[in-house]
Design an enzyme around this catalytic site. Structure first.
Site, short mmCIF file in Angstrom:
data_model
loop_
_atom_site.label_atom_id
_atom_site.label_comp_id
_atom_site.label_asym_id
_atom_site.label_seq_id
_atom_site.Cartn_x
_atom_site.Cartn_y
_atom_site.Cartn_z
N HIS A 276 0.75 -1.34 0.15
CA HIS A 276 -0.14 0.06 0.12
C HIS A 276 0.73 1.36 0.11
O HIS A 276 0.80 1.99 -0.89
CB HIS A 276 -0.95 -0.11 1.20
CG HIS A 276 -2.11 -1.11 1.24
ND1 HIS A 276 -2.47 -1.73 0.16
CD2 HIS A 276 -2.15 -2.24 2.24
CE1 HIS A 276 -3.18 -2.84 0.42
NE2 HIS A 276 -2.88 -3.26 1.53
N ASP A 327 -5.00 -8.08 -3.57
CA ASP A 327 -5.26 -7.92 -2.13
C ASP A 327 -6.61 -8.53 -1.76
O ASP A 327 -6.62 -9.69 -1.74
CB ASP A 327 -5.25 -6.18 -2.08
CG ASP A 327 -5.41 -6.03 -0.57
OD1 ASP A 327 -5.58 -7.15 0.34
OD2 ASP A 327 -5.28 -4.74 -0.08
C1 NGQ Z 1 -5.90 -7.00 5.84
N1 NGQ Z 1 -6.52 -5.54 4.15
O1 NGQ Z 1 -5.17 -7.42 6.64
O2 NGQ Z 1 -6.68 -7.82 5.37
C2 NGQ Z 1 -5.90 -5.63 5.73
C3 NGQ Z 1 -6.93 -5.03 6.62
C4 NGQ Z 1 -5.89 -4.55 8.54
C5 NGQ Z 1 -5.67 -4.26 3.72
N2 NGQ Z 1 -5.06 -3.59 4.25
C6 NGQ Z 1 -6.69 -5.28 8.07
N3 NGQ Z 1 -6.19 -3.92 2.47
O3 NGQ Z 1 -4.98 -3.53 7.85
O4 NGQ Z 1 -5.68 -4.39 9.66
ZN ZN Z 2 -3.36 -6.95 2.47
#
Ligand code: NGQ
Ligand code: ZN
Length: 361
Positions: A276, A327
């Site tokens: 990101h 993702d």
């Molecule tokens: C994840 N997803 O770990 O799946 C994360 C969300 C977080 C993205 N960052 C959860 N797109 O970052 O705490």
């Molecule tokens: Zn992720």
């Protein structure tokens, strides 16, 4: 009696090779691998003709396979202040429902769709480790095994990235109930990593890397210990600076921004993939580009979650290295990823044709 692998020839009038566009190319494929590439050739008898330009596939550098099952579920107005964080609450509810079989079936279907979309390797950022109560399975790498099996059944190469996830916020805050299935101590993470290493020995299609969920979920001590213990050739992935709140919380905790903190306290190099890395100062952008760390961009998910716009034009000018991940798999289209990335730059700058290099006219 062992069957000898069958060689199949393919022929295409136009292909993109490492040397650039080539005409009349024959590809010899044996046991799922391209063994020979011959430009300026004649179509041989029995060769399968491939229509249209043939392009190499790319690696999908960021995947949470299980999230494919909720693609679309969060596109309804359940909350007038819907955000990344409320999407995450829904994701945590989905996590409560999945057993190892589900995880494999979802991943297998996803990986087949990835192959069709033009991805042939996937970085699986894997943190759904434990049972619904948060207890380790009899085999600590049970869920990782399901993902590797899915990769084998689908025929995709998996770069397994077992994730260290211990905390809910900066400074080692206790995890919350929704995170129970993700949580490891440094010791239990190293045990899990070793189990993955053993499982994947000899699996030449797959790779194993190191992964920290985020600076929210791990501490400096943990990061240092893991890096000091594990093979220093392995790639290292981490989520970073995705949301403004994450940057603000990091500043409140340390006085530094996430990428700035990581660069100053741990150090970056080309093994790192900063997933990101949306919210960056010019200095941070230079640090990423100069160290050769990869910006792991996931344009459709980042747009879907309302993250912000990566400073792609400036990063290109610095010669930064970036790659694409799908993702959450709200989309599985390489075209859509690249278009979303380019269009974000256009919308911000109110100009056209933003992402190109000087030698591309
Ligand atoms: C994840 N997803 O770990 O799946 C994360 C969300 C977080 C993205 N960052 C959860 N797109 O970052 O705490
Ligand atoms: Zn992720």
């Amino acid at each position: 009696m062992a069957l000898s692998p069958v060689t199949q020839s393919y022929f295409t009038e136009l292909a993109w090779l490492s040397s650039g566009w080539a005409r009349n190319v024959t590809l010899e494929v044996c046991d799922g691998k391209i063994h020979q590439v011959e430009p300026n050739s004649q179509r041989q008898e029995g060769a399968i003709c491939l229509n249209g330009p043939v392009l190499p596939t790319i690696a999908n550098l960021h995947s949470h396979a299980f999230q494919r099952v909720m693609a679309g579920m969060a596109e309804v107005n359940l909350n007038p202040n819907d955000s990344f964080w409320s999407w995450r609450d829904l994701m945590y509810k989905v996590v409560q429902k999945l057993n190892p079989d589900d995880a494999r079936v979802i991943a297998k279907k996803l990986y087949i769709d990835m192959l069709k979309a033009g991805y042939s390797q996937v970085g699986e950022f894997h943190y759904l480790h434990h049972d619904v109560g948060g207890k380790a399975y009899g085999q600590v790498n049970e869920m990782a095994q399901q993902l590797i099996m899915a990769g084998d059944e689908a025929g995709i190469g998996v770069t397994m990235l077992p994730v260290l996830y211990s905390h809910s916020g900066f400074g080692g805050q206790d995890p919350n109930a929704g995170q129970a299935r993700f949580i490891n101590s440094t010791d239990s993470y190293l045990t899990l990593h070793q189990a993955c290493e053993t499982m994947m020995a000899g699996a030449d299609r797959h790779r194993l890397g190191i992964c920290f969920h985020s600076l929210r979920a791990t501490t400096q001590d943990q990061i240092e210990r893991v890096l000091a213990t594990l093979d220093c050739q392995k790639v290292v992935h981490i989520h970073i600076a995705e949301q403004q709140k994450e940057v603000q919380d990091c500043l409140a905790w340390s006085g530094q921004r996430p990428v700035e903190w990581l660069h100053n306290h741990v150090g970056l190099d080309s093994r790192w993939c900063l997933v990101h890395a949306t919210h960056l100062t010019e200095e941070e952008l230079k640090d990423i580009a100069n160290t050769g760390a990869v910006a792991g961009l996931c344009p459709t998910t980042e747009a879907n979650l309302g993250d912000g716009i990566f400073p792609g034009v400036d990063f290109e000018k610095l010669g930064g290295v970036w790659g694409i991940g799908s993702d959450s798999h709200v989309s599985l289209s390489l075209v859509e990823e690249l278009r979303t990335l380019e269009y974000g730059q256009r919308l911000r700058d109110q100009q056209r044709n933003r992402l190109y290099r000087a030698d591309q006219t």
